[in-house]
Motif scaffolding. Structure first.
Motif, short mmCIF file in Angstrom:
data_model
loop_
_atom_site.label_atom_id
_atom_site.label_comp_id
_atom_site.label_asym_id
_atom_site.label_seq_id
_atom_site.Cartn_x
_atom_site.Cartn_y
_atom_site.Cartn_z
N VAL A 174 30.95 49.82 37.53
CA VAL A 174 32.05 49.10 36.97
C VAL A 174 32.75 48.07 37.64
N PRO A 175 32.82 46.83 37.39
CA PRO A 175 33.54 46.11 38.47
C PRO A 175 34.98 46.20 38.49
N VAL A 176 35.64 46.18 39.83
CA VAL A 176 37.03 46.29 39.95
C VAL A 176 37.29 44.78 40.20
N TYR A 177 38.18 44.27 39.50
CA TYR A 177 38.79 42.72 39.70
C TYR A 177 40.06 42.86 40.60
N ALA A 178 40.30 41.56 41.07
CA ALA A 178 41.32 41.49 41.99
C ALA A 178 42.41 40.84 41.37
N ALA A 179 42.69 41.88 40.09
CA ALA A 179 44.01 41.09 39.41
C ALA A 179 44.88 42.13 39.28
N GLU A 180 46.28 42.03 39.13
CA GLU A 180 47.12 42.90 38.89
C GLU A 180 47.54 42.81 37.37
N LEU A 181 47.81 44.00 36.75
CA LEU A 181 48.32 43.92 35.44
C LEU A 181 49.49 44.50 35.32
N ALA A 187 32.60 47.00 30.28
CA ALA A 187 33.87 47.67 30.92
C ALA A 187 33.99 46.84 32.24
N VAL A 188 35.43 46.61 32.22
CA VAL A 188 36.04 46.25 33.60
C VAL A 188 37.38 47.14 34.16
N LEU A 189 37.52 47.26 35.41
CA LEU A 189 38.63 47.64 35.90
C LEU A 189 39.68 47.09 36.59
N ALA A 190 41.04 47.25 36.42
CA ALA A 190 41.77 46.41 37.22
C ALA A 190 43.20 47.37 37.36
N ARG A 191 44.03 47.01 38.39
CA ARG A 191 45.02 47.72 38.72
C ARG A 191 46.41 47.27 38.31
N ILE A 192 47.13 48.30 37.96
CA ILE A 192 48.79 47.95 37.43
C ILE A 192 49.48 47.55 38.54
N ALA A 193 50.37 46.52 38.38
CA ALA A 193 51.03 46.25 39.39
C ALA A 193 52.26 47.07 40.06
N GLU A 236 40.79 46.54 25.32
CA GLU A 236 41.52 47.67 24.82
C GLU A 236 41.55 48.59 26.05
N VAL A 237 42.63 49.19 26.72
CA VAL A 237 42.71 50.01 27.87
C VAL A 237 42.16 51.56 27.29
N MET A 238 40.97 52.10 27.74
CA MET A 238 40.36 53.42 27.33
C MET A 238 40.68 54.32 28.33
N TRP A 239 40.87 53.87 29.43
CA TRP A 239 41.34 55.30 30.34
C TRP A 239 42.22 54.76 31.46
N TRP A 240 42.90 55.65 32.21
CA TRP A 240 43.38 55.23 33.46
C TRP A 240 43.56 56.38 34.53
N GLY A 241 43.52 55.95 35.66
CA GLY A 241 43.38 56.70 36.76
C GLY A 241 44.71 56.77 37.62
N HIS A 242 45.45 58.00 37.70
CA HIS A 242 46.61 58.00 38.59
C HIS A 242 46.43 58.86 39.93
N ILE A 244 51.42 55.27 32.16
CA ILE A 244 50.61 54.73 32.93
C ILE A 244 51.74 54.27 33.95
N HIS A 245 50.93 54.62 35.45
CA HIS A 245 52.04 54.35 36.47
C HIS A 245 51.75 53.09 37.11
N PRO A 246 52.73 52.56 38.07
CA PRO A 246 52.44 51.47 38.86
C PRO A 246 51.40 51.89 40.03
N ARG A 247 50.32 50.84 40.23
CA ARG A 247 49.00 51.17 41.00
C ARG A 247 48.01 51.99 40.38
N ASP A 248 48.36 52.35 39.33
CA ASP A 248 47.01 53.09 38.46
C ASP A 248 46.18 52.18 38.34
N LEU A 249 44.74 52.81 38.35
CA LEU A 249 43.63 51.91 37.70
C LEU A 249 43.35 52.11 36.30
N VAL A 250 43.07 50.96 35.66
CA VAL A 250 42.94 51.35 34.12
C VAL A 250 41.54 50.56 33.94
N LEU A 251 40.64 51.22 32.80
CA LEU A 251 39.55 50.93 32.32
C LEU A 251 39.67 50.10 31.22
#
Length: 247
Positions: free
Chosen positions: A102-109, A144-150, A237-243, A162-169
């Motif tokens: 699953v690709p991780v994009y260089a974008a902060e949410l 499915a795509v992945l991005a990181r929380i600011a 829709e955000v389906m999963w997040w990793g902390h 969801i916390h700062p720097r968490d990864l979201v699917l």
């Protein structure tokens, strides 16, 4: 067939031979990457030895005359590798067949007031997820795509969920915002872009108003008139997040 020996298939030598093969074909980095539907930055990383090209990349450039056997082993071949060999290479480099990258994009949410930087949608890496798990939660792997929380204040409004720097699917196939039915059930979480930036919030629709809700009680709900919301780009829709615990 025996798995590819990682001692033979080394990243640094692959990068140098990939560059040599691109030059043999007389292509720029951008043009060569386009053969595999990849970006120039990805090609640069491959050639600099920062990342492995995956099996799909190798399969596609082979279709355009690249000598994949030479790229991987340093031994020239008269023809490109057969598909069965490429599939074996992809499994050796990327993981078992029941996993998908699953690709991780260089974008902060932002989970706050918004960060405007999703426009540079460069893929920085891939993470492997089980196909059956993705399907079980209703996600088509290709959507499915992945991005990181600011980090910092911009990522605080969805704490403690969801916390700062968490990864979201994000499931990009689910973009329609549900209507609010007056129940106590929490609205689903969406990633979206407006004039205020790229954000993550619980989103629902009540009459002619879109309701943006935070899980952090320090942040009040936002009410957006439907005609103003029409210009929003719902990513999915955000389906999963990793902390990750950083204590």
């Amino acid at each position: 067939m025996e798995p590819v020996n990682r001692e033979i298939v080394r990243m640094d030598t692959i990068g140098a031979r990939l560059r040599a093969e691109r030059k043999r074909l007389g292509l720029s980095q951008e043009a060569f990457a386009a053969l595999a539907d990849a970006s120039k930055p990805s090609q640069v990383r491959y050639e600099n030895g920062e990342r492995y090209p995956d099996g799909q990349f190798l399969s596609r450039i082979a279709e355009h005359g690249a000598d994949v056997l030479y790229i991987l082993t340093g031994e020239h071949s008269a023809a490109s590798l057969p598909r069965s060999v490429l599939q074996n290479i992809q499994q050796s480099l990327s993981g078992p067949a029941d996993f998908v990258p699953v690709p991780v994009y260089a974008a902060e949410l932002a989970a706050g007031s918004g960060v405007v930087n999703l426009g540079g949608e460069e893929i920085t890496e891939h993470l492997a997820f089980r196909q059956d798990w993705l399907k079980r939660i209703g996600v088509i792997p290709s959507k499915a795509v992945l991005a990181r929380i600011a980090d910092g204040e911009l990522g605080r409004s969805m704490i403690p969920t969801i916390h700062p720097r968490d990864l979201v699917l994000i499931n990009t196939a689910t973009r329609e915002i549900p209507r609010h039915h007056g129940t106590k059930a929490k609205a689903p979480i969406y990633a979206f872009t407006t004039d205020h930036g790229t954000r993550v919030k619980r989103v629902s629709v009540l009459d002619d108003t879109v309701i943006l809700t935070s899980d952090n009680p320090e942040f009040s709900p936002e009410l957006v008139p439907a005609d103003q919301w029409d210009g929003a780009n719902v990513i999915g829709e955000v389906m999963w997040w990793g902390h990750t615990n950083r204590e």
